[in-house]
Design a protein around this motif. Structure first.
Motif, PDB file in Angstrom:
ATOM      1  N   MET A 149       0.827  -1.204   0.000  1.00 29.45           N
ATOM      2  CA  MET A 149       0.000   0.000   0.000  1.00 29.45           C
ATOM      3  C   MET A 149       0.860   1.253   0.000  1.00 29.45           C
ATOM      4  O   MET A 149       2.034   1.227   0.385  1.00 29.45           O
ATOM      5  CB  MET A 149      -0.956   0.014   1.181  1.00 29.45           C
ATOM      6  CG  MET A 149      -0.349   0.318   2.509  1.00 29.45           C
ATOM      7  SD  MET A 149      -1.678   0.447   3.723  1.00 29.45           S
ATOM      8  CE  MET A 149      -0.865   1.349   5.007  1.00 29.45           C
ATOM      9  N   SER A 150       0.261   2.302  -0.507  1.00 27.95           N
ATOM     10  CA  SER A 150       0.994   3.552  -0.616  1.00 27.95           C
ATOM     11  C   SER A 150       0.084   4.685  -0.145  1.00 27.95           C
ATOM     12  O   SER A 150      -0.733   5.179  -0.902  1.00 27.95           O
ATOM     13  CB  SER A 150       1.403   3.745  -2.076  1.00 27.95           C
ATOM     14  OG  SER A 150       1.933   5.023  -2.264  1.00 27.95           O
ATOM     15  N   PRO A 151       0.232   5.077   1.125  1.00 24.86           N
ATOM     16  CA  PRO A 151      -0.582   6.217   1.598  1.00 24.86           C
ATOM     17  C   PRO A 151      -0.084   7.484   0.902  1.00 24.86           C
ATOM     18  O   PRO A 151       1.119   7.654   0.725  1.00 24.86           O
ATOM     19  CB  PRO A 151      -0.298   6.278   3.101  1.00 24.86           C
ATOM     20  CG  PRO A 151       0.448   5.037   3.438  1.00 24.86           C
ATOM     21  CD  PRO A 151       1.097   4.566   2.195  1.00 24.86           C
ATOM     22  N   ARG A 152      -1.003   8.322   0.502  1.00 23.05           N
ATOM     23  CA  ARG A 152      -0.591   9.533  -0.219  1.00 23.05           C
ATOM     24  C   ARG A 152      -1.077  10.777   0.539  1.00 23.05           C
ATOM     25  O   ARG A 152      -2.143  11.307   0.247  1.00 23.05           O
ATOM     26  CB  ARG A 152      -1.157   9.493  -1.632  1.00 23.05           C
ATOM     27  CG  ARG A 152      -0.413  10.400  -2.582  1.00 23.05           C
ATOM     28  CD  ARG A 152      -0.974  10.263  -3.969  1.00 23.05           C
ATOM     29  NE  ARG A 152      -0.513   9.084  -4.658  1.00 23.05           N
ATOM     30  CZ  ARG A 152      -0.989   8.707  -5.853  1.00 23.05           C
ATOM     31  NH1 ARG A 152      -1.918   9.414  -6.450  1.00 23.05           N
ATOM     32  NH2 ARG A 152      -0.536   7.621  -6.434  1.00 23.05           N
ATOM     33  N   ILE A 273       1.563  16.893  -2.909  1.00 22.95           N
ATOM     34  CA  ILE A 273       1.187  15.480  -2.805  1.00 22.95           C
ATOM     35  C   ILE A 273       2.153  14.701  -3.686  1.00 22.95           C
ATOM     36  O   ILE A 273       2.244  14.967  -4.893  1.00 22.95           O
ATOM     37  CB  ILE A 273      -0.256  15.261  -3.303  1.00 22.95           C
ATOM     38  CG1 ILE A 273      -1.230  16.070  -2.453  1.00 22.95           C
ATOM     39  CG2 ILE A 273      -0.614  13.794  -3.287  1.00 22.95           C
ATOM     40  CD1 ILE A 273      -2.640  16.090  -2.992  1.00 22.95           C
ATOM     41  N   PHE A 274       2.847  13.761  -3.070  1.00 16.65           N
ATOM     42  CA  PHE A 274       3.800  12.959  -3.840  1.00 16.65           C
ATOM     43  C   PHE A 274       3.739  11.512  -3.351  1.00 16.65           C
ATOM     44  O   PHE A 274       3.527  11.283  -2.157  1.00 16.65           O
ATOM     45  CB  PHE A 274       5.233  13.474  -3.644  1.00 16.65           C
ATOM     46  CG  PHE A 274       5.385  14.946  -3.899  1.00 16.65           C
ATOM     47  CD1 PHE A 274       5.405  15.439  -5.196  1.00 16.65           C
ATOM     48  CD2 PHE A 274       5.470  15.841  -2.848  1.00 16.65           C
ATOM     49  CE1 PHE A 274       5.520  16.800  -5.433  1.00 16.65           C
ATOM     50  CE2 PHE A 274       5.584  17.201  -3.076  1.00 16.65           C
ATOM     51  CZ  PHE A 274       5.611  17.684  -4.364  1.00 16.65           C
ATOM     52  N   PRO A 275       3.967  10.562  -4.257  1.00 17.77           N
ATOM     53  CA  PRO A 275       4.106   9.187  -3.774  1.00 17.77           C
ATOM     54  C   PRO A 275       5.483   9.057  -3.106  1.00 17.77           C
ATOM     55  O   PRO A 275       6.372   9.869  -3.390  1.00 17.77           O
ATOM     56  CB  PRO A 275       4.034   8.352  -5.054  1.00 17.77           C
ATOM     57  CG  PRO A 275       4.480   9.276  -6.132  1.00 17.77           C
ATOM     58  CD  PRO A 275       4.126  10.658  -5.720  1.00 17.77           C
ATOM     59  N   MET A 276       5.652   8.065  -2.283  1.00 17.25           N
ATOM     60  CA  MET A 276       6.918   7.947  -1.553  1.00 17.25           C
ATOM     61  C   MET A 276       8.109   7.751  -2.469  1.00 17.25           C
ATOM     62  O   MET A 276       9.221   8.130  -2.138  1.00 17.25           O
ATOM     63  CB  MET A 276       6.836   6.795  -0.534  1.00 17.25           C
ATOM     64  CG  MET A 276       6.155   7.178   0.756  1.00 17.25           C
ATOM     65  SD  MET A 276       6.934   8.583   1.596  1.00 17.25           S
ATOM     66  CE  MET A 276       8.287   7.786   2.451  1.00 17.25           C
ATOM     67  N   SER A 341       8.030  -5.460   1.343  1.00 18.72           N
ATOM     68  CA  SER A 341       7.947  -4.002   1.504  1.00 18.72           C
ATOM     69  C   SER A 341       9.335  -3.389   1.620  1.00 18.72           C
ATOM     70  O   SER A 341       9.578  -2.282   1.154  1.00 18.72           O
ATOM     71  CB  SER A 341       7.100  -3.641   2.722  1.00 18.72           C
ATOM     72  OG  SER A 341       7.773  -4.036   3.890  1.00 18.72           O
ATOM     73  N   THR A 342      10.263  -4.142   2.220  1.00 18.50           N
ATOM     74  CA  THR A 342      11.634  -3.636   2.349  1.00 18.50           C
ATOM     75  C   THR A 342      12.273  -3.484   0.976  1.00 18.50           C
ATOM     76  O   THR A 342      12.883  -2.457   0.667  1.00 18.50           O
ATOM     77  CB  THR A 342      12.478  -4.622   3.192  1.00 18.50           C
ATOM     78  OG1 THR A 342      11.760  -4.909   4.380  1.00 18.50           O
ATOM     79  CG2 THR A 342      13.831  -4.024   3.525  1.00 18.50           C
ATOM     80  N   VAL A 343      12.098  -4.501   0.147  1.00 22.05           N
ATOM     81  CA  VAL A 343      12.748  -4.454  -1.181  1.00 22.05           C
ATOM     82  C   VAL A 343      11.992  -3.546  -2.152  1.00 22.05           C
ATOM     83  O   VAL A 343      12.596  -2.885  -2.995  1.00 22.05           O
ATOM     84  CB  VAL A 343      12.949  -5.881  -1.746  1.00 22.05           C
ATOM     85  CG1 VAL A 343      11.637  -6.529  -2.106  1.00 22.05           C
ATOM     86  CG2 VAL A 343      13.859  -5.884  -2.958  1.00 22.05           C
ATOM     87  N   ALA A 344      10.676  -3.459  -2.029  1.00 22.76           N
ATOM     88  CA  ALA A 344       9.887  -2.683  -2.993  1.00 22.76           C
ATOM     89  C   ALA A 344       9.737  -1.214  -2.615  1.00 22.76           C
ATOM     90  O   ALA A 344       9.398  -0.383  -3.446  1.00 22.76           O
ATOM     91  CB  ALA A 344       8.500  -3.307  -3.157  1.00 22.76           C
ATOM     92  N   GLY A 345       9.961  -0.877  -1.361  1.00 17.07           N
ATOM     93  CA  GLY A 345       9.837   0.517  -0.926  1.00 17.07           C
ATOM     94  C   GLY A 345       8.395   0.936  -0.692  1.00 17.07           C
ATOM     95  O   GLY A 345       8.092   2.115  -0.644  1.00 17.07           O
ATOM     96  N   PHE A 346       7.513  -0.019  -0.544  1.00 15.12           N
ATOM     97  CA  PHE A 346       6.108   0.288  -0.244  1.00 15.12           C
ATOM     98  C   PHE A 346       5.810  -0.151   1.194  1.00 15.12           C
ATOM     99  O   PHE A 346       6.662  -0.737   1.870  1.00 15.12           O
ATOM    100  CB  PHE A 346       5.180  -0.472  -1.195  1.00 15.12           C
ATOM    101  CG  PHE A 346       5.138   0.097  -2.582  1.00 15.12           C
ATOM    102  CD1 PHE A 346       4.129   0.965  -2.953  1.00 15.12           C
ATOM    103  CD2 PHE A 346       6.095  -0.244  -3.517  1.00 15.12           C
ATOM    104  CE1 PHE A 346       4.083   1.487  -4.233  1.00 15.12           C
ATOM    105  CE2 PHE A 346       6.051   0.275  -4.797  1.00 15.12           C
ATOM    106  CZ  PHE A 346       5.043   1.138  -5.163  1.00 15.12           C
ATOM    107  N   VAL A 363       9.739   8.237   9.945  1.00 13.97           N
ATOM    108  CA  VAL A 363       8.972   8.719   8.788  1.00 13.97           C
ATOM    109  C   VAL A 363       7.830   7.755   8.491  1.00 13.97           C
ATOM    110  O   VAL A 363       6.671   8.151   8.350  1.00 13.97           O
ATOM    111  CB  VAL A 363       9.879   8.875   7.549  1.00 13.97           C
ATOM    112  CG1 VAL A 363       9.038   9.240   6.335  1.00 13.97           C
ATOM    113  CG2 VAL A 363      10.953   9.913   7.800  1.00 13.97           C
ATOM    114  N   TRP A 364       8.169   6.468   8.438  1.00 13.87           N
ATOM    115  CA  TRP A 364       7.121   5.471   8.197  1.00 13.87           C
ATOM    116  C   TRP A 364       6.106   5.474   9.334  1.00 13.87           C
ATOM    117  O   TRP A 364       4.909   5.255   9.127  1.00 13.87           O
ATOM    118  CB  TRP A 364       7.727   4.072   8.025  1.00 13.87           C
ATOM    119  CG  TRP A 364       8.306   3.875   6.658  1.00 13.87           C
ATOM    120  CD1 TRP A 364       9.614   3.779   6.323  1.00 13.87           C
ATOM    121  CD2 TRP A 364       7.578   3.777   5.436  1.00 13.87           C
ATOM    122  NE1 TRP A 364       9.761   3.625   4.969  1.00 13.87           N
ATOM    123  CE2 TRP A 364       8.523   3.623   4.393  1.00 13.87           C
ATOM    124  CE3 TRP A 364       6.218   3.818   5.103  1.00 13.87           C
ATOM    125  CZ2 TRP A 364       8.167   3.500   3.061  1.00 13.87           C
ATOM    126  CZ3 TRP A 364       5.858   3.688   3.767  1.00 13.87           C
ATOM    127  CH2 TRP A 364       6.822   3.528   2.764  1.00 13.87           C
TER     128      TRP A 364
END
Lengths: 427, 655
Positions: A149-152, A273-276, A341-346, A363-364
């Motif tokens: 998931m990607s909270p925006r 507003i930016f994606p991570m 999530s660690t490898v994908a950055g999500f 931050v997370w």
């Protein structure tokens, strides 16, 4: 000569037909398919794909105890996603698992297998964020499993803000004051933007939907028709218009110069507003001056953080989804959710996978807290492929003084209703 | 044997072998069929053998064409009459997709209409500029000297690079309004030379005004009385060209202009009338009159082929109209409206059927003329009571006396109501232009009468052009005044007003890809950059112009311009024709650049027809409507290409 050739051709034809005609009774398709598991993955990095290939799948094969099992990963970008998936669905032949974006449950609906018989009794399902499960549900049935998931949220540069105390603005009114205090125009061009949307322009269709929600509105009435004629939609439109006019006094005002690197780190963007993946690494010291906050709210609404869910689905054409579902469960386990999530950055969608992430990374921690407090999944967007261009067209006309607010709402409502009807969403 | 049990390599090998086998077998079958047909036709053994081998070797292409081109084309034609959406059951819906798209109905129809306008922009503005750029480059490089090959390579290089995302993204950087290379260079020049500054801002003013107006039209903004100005100006221009000594070329110009306008009117009526509810019967008769006039004009000139084209084409349209009338849900043979319409179609078809019989002598011409007069009388009987009192012919009379139709305008809605964009009355003007031009062509052997008709028409259309233009201006002012008095923004041609109300400030810059006023010109600019392919064609043609022609002209004292216009241009006209045809087809199919350069702000203003059908088919999965869009685009491209060949007399093939 010609007769000889004709006979030759007939002989060749007969020979050619032999392997087909002499075909013994075919083995069940299920048995063949289970030898190779095909997955279509969209928009993930090479490292992530390697993790699937070299780490996750060997472990899955071992867990299944079947050495003959093969994994084939098909990759593609979001640009050619629709064409590719439409091709498979049209022909009824394609990979066993398809990676989908947040709004696709409504797009493909019944073309995706109902996974309730396979997942309903899975006890680990409780660990998944409810909003994420809503995203993958269509017509009351699970159509896949949430993966990432990607909270925006909106990011604010507290060090650049004219009044750091005003961060974060939580209402439309405060947000307009903030943008006004932090925007600058000179020589017919923007010098500093108090706010930048995800597309680096001054309007985005997903953002518009978020403001309808944060104004307290919805996209649909209970009878399924569009609610674009609501007061909340008007409030959202008016807010976006006022914000645009602050930063862009006339439509002939030029935008910011090209930005190298991350916009939030450019010094000319105060919030946005930016994606991570378009933000500096969480280890960057700049995060000390970045605040994370939800979208401001309208008079009768609540602040919102849009949450985008990427998920894995099993198309309806797969005759026996059991192997594919086993793989989904395996990838969705707590251990694999953290590793992926660690490898994908999500962010993982399992709440029991957050603990480590939150304790190790402030931050997370902030981001996930915002998702928990204000999160709303970007889901149940019906006929999204047709809605987006409609919003872009109509809202752009309004924002650039080519159409009145009333006409914009009227056209949005009428034409979206027609689209919903055409696509079978209305009775 | 089960292929799935084999490994990938073995499977590939078998499939490759089977494919080769398939090609051999089908190619041989093609050869056998060709040979068989010749045998049936009584050809000799040798001819049959030749046909067999010839078609066998052409077989792979023929089979490939049937499977990969013709098959999908037929399937897409079928789908275009259905509501086929991926994942939903398919339903036959007649011409609903075509109707939606051609009438610009709903969100999709409107977007298709806008996309078509965008494609026309790339064609009408882009292609001539591209031709000029490539010809200019070819003229510069058509000389020998040190490093000339290097220069040719450099100028050709963009052709290879133009479609690449990297080059297009580089353009996006260069065209960035704030800090991009192009605007920075323009700004520096403007700061250094004040004359350039004024010229530059003047250019922005005119350019944005033109594009703002064009965007207004594409959005369906009513243009008011200005819509009468266009056909009147066209008429004046053609009539002026017909002045002076009467030649065969001028007669041809009159006929061909009338033909072109007829096709435009017929297309418009097809798109607005035929596929919508129903055409007013006066229009049906008027359309029949136009057809009949074209048949008579070509018959009088002995152009048999064209007579057949108009006869068969006209009857086909009548048949299609009748078919569609009966297909309408609320129409049947017992419906009085349907009966009236069918009778009108019969009356239109009858003279054309009559025209099939007999030779085109004086007697037949007189008889056909009599039938045309009957149609004129029917139209007049229908028109005079209704149209003079309504909004049909009344405005025309008003403009001829410099009157205005908007004296009592009270609000914007009123103005929009009296001059709706798609109002058919303007077709009366087109019809009059066509009839006037055909009359002039038919009076070939009657100089005095022709002279009177030419002079009278010139005066008539001149007055109409001027009167409607002045009223158009009054209409725009009224719109402004009413909007301002009401305190609401002027949504009518909003962009046009935004950019023309004030002369650009000193710091104004072109906004290029970031603004819809500049996005299409930006794309045209990028296309011009890749004019190298056209340049090569021109370069080859320039090499073929005999030196002796220039020498002879020099002896006669011709200057450089005279040599260019009298020798170079006519001699390279085949290359020019080729570049125009290919350029037009490519412009109408513009896709990659739109796909890569689109953003949220410019998507609608940039989207071409090809991009629309891609989005509709593959993004929105509406296969039926996407297929219909592709067929409309195909018909437009084929029609324009045929017209280009038909009107290619300017091409000189003599060496």
């Amino acid at each position: 000569m010609k007769r000889v050739l004709s006979l030759l051709v007939l002989a060749v034809m007969a020979f050619g037909l032999l392997p087909l005609g002499g075909n013994t009774a075919p083995e069940p398709a299920v048995a063949q398919d289970q030898d190779t598991l095909e997955i279509y993955i969209t928009g993930l990095t090479e490292d992530t794909l390697n993790w699937f290939r070299d780490v996750a799948f060997p472990a899955f094969r071992e867990a299944k105890g079947d050495d003959s099992l093969q994994l084939e990963i098909l990759t593609g970008g979001w640009g050619d996603f629709d064409v590719t998936v439409a091709g498979w669905i049209t022909t009824g032949e394609g990979p066993d698992i398809v990676y989908l974006g947040s709004e696709y449950a409504a797009t493909y609906g019944d073309l995706l297998a109902d996974l309730d018989p396979y997942l309903a009794d899975w006890e680990e399902l409780d660990q998944f964020l409810p909003a994420a499960l809503d995203t993958v549900t269509w017509d009351g049935h699970l159509r896949g499993l949430p993966l990432l998931m990607s909270p925006r949220p909106i990011f604010y540069r507290t060090d650049l803000a004219a009044d750091p105390e005003a961060v974060p603005p939580m209402t439309f009114e405060d947000a307009l004051s903030f943008v006004e205090a932090n925007s600058a125009v000179a020589d017919g061009a923007m010098q500093q933007m108090g706010f930048m949307d995800i597309g680096s322009g001054l309007f985005d269709a997903q953002e518009f939907i978020a403001y309808i929600w944060s104004a307290g509105g919805e996209l649909y009435y209970e009878d399924g028709t569009s609610a674009f004629d609501s007061e909340e939609t008007a409030e959202a439109l008016q807010y976006m218009y006022d914000r645009r006019r602050i930063m862009m006094p006339t439509e002939t005002t030029a935008g910011l110069p090209p930005i190298e690197g991350y916009p939030i780190a450019s010094g000319s963007v105060v919030s946005g507003i930016f994606p991570m993946w378009n933000m500096p690494a969480t280890s960057d010291p700049i995060w000390e001056n970045i605040a994370i906050a939800p979208y401001p709210a309208g008079a009768n609404g609540e602040p919102v953080v849009q949450v985008f869910i990427d998920w894995l689905s099993v198309p309806e054409y797969v005759e026996d989804p059991s192997l594919a579902v086993d793989f989904l469960k395996f990838i969705g386990s707590q251990e694999n959710a953290i590793a992926l999530s660690t490898v994908a950055g999500f962010t993982p969608v399992r709440q029991d996978a957050w603990e480590e992430l939150r304790s190790n990374n402030p931050v997370w921690d902030q981001l996930l807290q915002a998702a928990v407090d204000y999160g709303r999944a970007f889901s149940d967007i019906r006929a999204s492929a047709e809605l987006r261009p409609l919003i872009v067209e109509q809202v752009n006309l309004y924002l650039s003084d080519q159409q009145s607010l009333e006409d914009t709402q009227l056209f949005l409502k009428e034409e979206y209703d027609a689209i919903l009807e055409e696509n079978g969403y209305l009775d | 044997m089960n292929l799935d049990q084999l490994g990938y390599h073995e499977q590939n090998l078998i499939w490759t072998g089977l494919t080769v086998l398939f090609i051999i077998v089908t190619s041989t079958i093609v050869g056998l069929i060709a040979s068989f047909i010749l045998r049936m036709a009584g050809a000799s053994e040798q001819e049959q053998r030749r046909a067999f081998w010839g078609f066998s070797f052409a077989g792979p292409w023929i089979v490939g064409f049937l499977i990969f081109v013709l098959g999908p084309a037929i399937a897409s034609f079928y789908y275009s009459f259905t509501d086929y959406k991926v994942g939903q059951p398919l339903k036959w819906i007649d011409i609903e997709n075509y109707r939606t798209l051609l009438l610009g109905e709903g969100a999709h129809g409107r977007r298709f209409k806008q996309a078509l306008f965008n494609s026309f922009y790339y064609t009408i503005i882009g292609v001539p500029l591209q031709i000029m750029a490539s010809l200019g480059m070819a003229l510069m490089l058509n000389r020998e000297g040190f490093g000339i090959r290097w220069f040719r390579t450099v100028y050709y290089l963009p052709v290879i690079l133009a479609g690449s995302p990297a080059a297009l993204l580089a353009w996006r950087y260069m065209l960035n309004p704030n800090g991009g290379f192009i605007n920075e260079a323009l700004k520096r020049f403007a700061e250094a030379f004040f004359v350039f500054d004024y010229l530059y801002r003047g250019f922005i003013y005119i350019f944005e005004g033109f594009n703002g107006f064009y965007i207004g039209i594409t959005r369906g903004n009513p243009v008011g009385p200005l819509k009468y100005t266009l056909p009147a100006v066209i008429a004046v221009l053609v009539l002026l060209a017909l002045l002076g000594e009467w030649t065969r070329g001028k007669r041809s110009l009159a006929t061909r202009s009338a033909e072109l306008l007829s096709i435009a009117v017929a297309y418009n009526m097809m798109s607005i009338g035929l596929v919508s509810t129903r055409v007013d019967l006066s229009w049906t008769y008027f359309f029949g009159l136009l057809l009949l006039a074209l048949v008579i004009a070509n018959g009088a000139q002995g152009k048999r082929l064209l007579v057949k084209v108009w006869q068969i084409g006209g009857l086909s349209m009548v048949a299609l109209s009748a078919f569609m009338t009966l297909r309408r849900a609320d129409y049947a043979l017992d419906n009085p409206d349907a009966q009236k319409y069918l009778i009108a179609l019969l009356l239109v078809a009858a003279p054309i059927v009559v025209s099939f019989f007999g030779v085109w002598d004086r007697r037949k011409l007189q008889m056909m003329g009599g039938l045309a007069v009957i149609l004129v009388l029917i139209i007049l009987i229908r028109v005079i009571p209704g149209q003079l009192d309504g909004d049909g012919l009344r405005p025309i009379g008003s403009y001829l006396t410099f009157g205005t139709t908007i004296k009592d305008a009270k609000d914007v809605d009123y103005l929009e109501d009296i001059h709706p964009y798609e109002y058919l009355s303007v077709h009366w003007v087109y019809g009059l232009v066509i009839l006037s031009l055909m009359g002039i062509a038919l009076l070939n052997n009657y100089p005095r009468q022709r002279h009177y008709l030419l002079g009278g028409s010139l005066a008539f259309f001149g007055l109409l052009a001027l009167g409607s233009f002045l009223d158009g201006q009054a209409y725009f002012n009224a719109f402004d005044d009413i909007a301002k008095a009401a305190g609401r923004p002027n949504y009518h041609f909003a962009l046009f007003h935004q950019v023309t109300d004030v002369f650009p400030d000193k710091d104004r810059v072109p906004l290029w890809m970031n603004n819809e006023l500049w996005s299409k010109p930006s794309l045209v600019l990028i296309t011009m950059w890749s004019s190298g392919a056209g340049m090569l064609i021109f370069l080859a043609a320039l090499k073929g112009v005999p030196r002796s022609l220039y020498e002879a002209a020099e002896v006669d004292g011709a200057n450089t311009l005279q040599k260019f216009f009298k020798i170079t241009l006519p001699m390279i006209s085949p290359a020019m024709f080729y570049n125009v045809v290919i350029g037009m087809i490519a412009a109408l199919q513009t896709f990659e650049s739109v796909y890569i350069l689109r953003t949220t702000q410019n998507e609608d203003s940039l989207a071409s027809a090809a991009y629309f059908l891609f989005v509709r088919t593959f993004r929105q999965l509406s296969i039926g409507q996407g297929a219909a869009a592709s067929w409309i685009l195909t018909v437009i491209i084929v029609t324009l290409t045929i017209l280009q060949f038909r009107y290619s007399q300017w091409v000189n093939y003599e060496v």
